[in-house]
Design a protein around this motif. Structure first.
Motif, PDB file in Angstrom:
ATOM      1  N   PRO A  69       1.003  -1.195   0.045  1.00  0.00           N
ATOM      2  CA  PRO A  69      -0.365  -0.149   0.245  1.00  0.00           C
ATOM      3  C   PRO A  69       1.312   1.673   0.186  1.00  0.00           C
ATOM      4  CG  PRO A  69      -0.450  -1.223   1.730  1.00  0.00           C
ATOM      5  CD  PRO A  69       0.444  -2.053   1.082  1.00  0.00           C
ATOM      6  N   ASP A  70       0.371   2.521  -0.619  1.00  0.00           N
ATOM      7  CA  ASP A  70       1.056   3.820  -0.417  1.00  0.00           C
ATOM      8  C   ASP A  70       1.154   4.442   0.977  1.00  0.00           C
ATOM      9  OD1 ASP A  70       1.677   2.980  -3.261  1.00  0.00           O
ATOM     10  OD2 ASP A  70      -0.288   4.092  -3.467  1.00  0.00           O
ATOM     11  N   TRP A  71       2.126   5.382   0.941  1.00  0.00           N
ATOM     12  CA  TRP A  71       2.065   5.518   2.773  1.00  0.00           C
ATOM     13  C   TRP A  71       2.963   7.254   2.237  1.00  0.00           C
ATOM     14  CZ3 TRP A  71       5.073   5.976   6.526  1.00  0.00           C
ATOM     15  CH2 TRP A  71       6.742   5.583   6.128  1.00  0.00           C
ATOM     16  N   SER A  72       2.574   7.874   3.353  1.00  0.00           N
ATOM     17  CA  SER A  72       3.679   8.934   3.234  1.00  0.00           C
ATOM     18  C   SER A  72       3.857   9.283   4.362  1.00  0.00           C
ATOM     19  CB  SER A  72       2.867  10.224   2.413  1.00  0.00           C
ATOM     20  OG  SER A  72       3.670  11.171   2.525  1.00  0.00           O
ATOM     21  N   ASP A  83      -0.536   3.319  11.313  1.00  0.00           N
ATOM     22  CA  ASP A  83      -1.438   1.971  11.883  1.00  0.00           C
ATOM     23  C   ASP A  83      -2.870   2.111  10.443  1.00  0.00           C
ATOM     24  OD1 ASP A  83      -0.961   2.077  14.622  1.00  0.00           O
ATOM     25  OD2 ASP A  83      -2.724   3.585  15.216  1.00  0.00           O
ATOM     26  N   GLY A  84      -2.687   3.466   9.564  1.00  0.00           N
ATOM     27  CA  GLY A  84      -3.622   3.353   7.993  1.00  0.00           C
ATOM     28  C   GLY A  84      -2.705   2.267   7.791  1.00  0.00           C
ATOM     29  N   LEU A  85      -1.695   2.305   7.253  1.00  0.00           N
ATOM     30  CA  LEU A  85      -0.600   1.464   6.051  1.00  0.00           C
ATOM     31  C   LEU A  85      -1.015   0.174   7.118  1.00  0.00           C
ATOM     32  CD1 LEU A  85       1.797   1.550   4.276  1.00  0.00           C
ATOM     33  CD2 LEU A  85       3.039   1.821   5.735  1.00  0.00           C
ATOM     34  N   ASN A  86      -0.807   0.001   8.057  1.00  0.00           N
ATOM     35  CA  ASN A  86      -0.650  -1.572   8.096  1.00  0.00           C
ATOM     36  C   ASN A  86      -2.139  -2.103   8.509  1.00  0.00           C
ATOM     37  OD1 ASN A  86       1.885  -1.610   9.328  1.00  0.00           O
ATOM     38  ND2 ASN A  86       1.556  -1.177  11.561  1.00  0.00           N
TER      39      ASN A  86
END
Ligand SMILES: C[S@@+](CC[C@H](N)C(=O)[O-])C[C@H]1O[C@@H](n2cnc3c(N)ncnc32)[C@H](O)[C@@H]1O
Length: 256
Positions: A69-72, A83-86
């Motif tokens: 998943p993309d994250w910044s 938390d959102g990435l996980n």
């Protein structure tokens, strides 16, 4: 029941693989790989090399790849972003478990270094197991972490006799400064060279980048003397590779 083996593969050198990890690799039907970015490409290449080298030629296995998943870092408060990435990674793993793993089969997740150190795979798989949505059982096989690789390459110890060690991130070190009462501090995930802010303190540093790989760079010495050299070498290596992974041990000099 589906089985999942979370296998620590060591932090960069294929020779870091343990006998227990080799036995685990040879039970796996499908390896789950997550792919993204240049650093990840190098890490995926190591995982494929390890499988070629350590899995018996008569064993059949395959790779199931999914996009990470993309994250910044800048998308909000760090903890909330992670938390959102996980949560997103959990959805990807659930999709892989549902689509790529049959009942009675074994999946392998090859975790860089040791799965217990700054890695969320155990948390994610545990959360899937306790959700009840998939009938899975899982095991964890430890690996040689970057922490062990760095101290071994510098021929030093992590702690001094009877003294504590703090393990932290560059972000925390930058925000909080030298932890109160700390003797040795091991720093990971440092995008911004937090050590440079401590150059006035009486510390030794043992720094390493790409440890265990052919691109390894090591620098050690009194922080005030070597901080600029590390900054220079780090910037040059990052520019040359397009990414960097480095960590370091800081140790107070004013104690025996
Ligand atoms: C997400 S953490 C994963 C740590 C990993 N589970 C371990 O056991 O080392 C990634 C951080 O580990 C450190 N790291 C991992 N491998 C490294 C290596 N070969 N050389 C230097 N630092 C490394 C870096 O600080 C990097 O930012």
């Amino acid at each position: 029941m589906k089985r999942i083996l979370i296998i620590g593969i060591g932090a960069g050198n294929p020779d870091y693989i343990t006998a227990q990890a080799i036995a685990a690799l040879n039970q796996v039907d499908v390896f789950f790989l997550m792919d993204k970015g240049e650093a990840k490409q190098a890490m995926i290449a190591l995982r494929r090399d390890i499988c070629t080298r350590f899995i018996r030629p008569d064993r059949r296995y395959r790779f199931a790849e999914a996009r990470s998943p993309d994250w910044s870092r800048d998308a909000g408060e760090y903890g909330t972003v992670i938390d959102g990435l996980n949560r997103d990674k959990q959805a990807v793993f659930e999709q892989l478990i549902g689509a790529e793993l049959q009942d009675g089969q074994c999946a392998g997740i090859l975790v860089w270094g040791d799965p217990a150190l700054y890695d969320s795979t155990i948390r994610i798989i545990d959360s899937i197991a306790s959700s009840g949505r998939h009938a899975i059982d899982y095991e964890v096989i430890p690996g040689i972490s970057s922490l062990q690789a760095l101290t071994a390459r510098h021929r030093t110890t992590l702690n001094r006799i009877g003294r504590p060690v703090e393990i932290t991130t560059g972000r925390r070190l930058a925000a909080g400064g030298w932890p109160a009462d700390a003797d040795s501090v091991f720093v990971m995930l440092d995008a911004d060279q937090a050590f440079a802010r401590l150059a006035g303190a009486d510390l030794d540093i043992f720094w390493g980048a790409y440890i265990g790989t052919p691109d390894e760079i090591l620098v050690a010495g009194r922080l005030a003397d070597v901080a600029d050299e590390i900054t220079r070498k780090r910037a040059a290596a990052r520019a040359a590779h397009g990414w960097i992974m480095d960590s370091y041990l800081l140790r107070r000099r004013d104690r025996d």
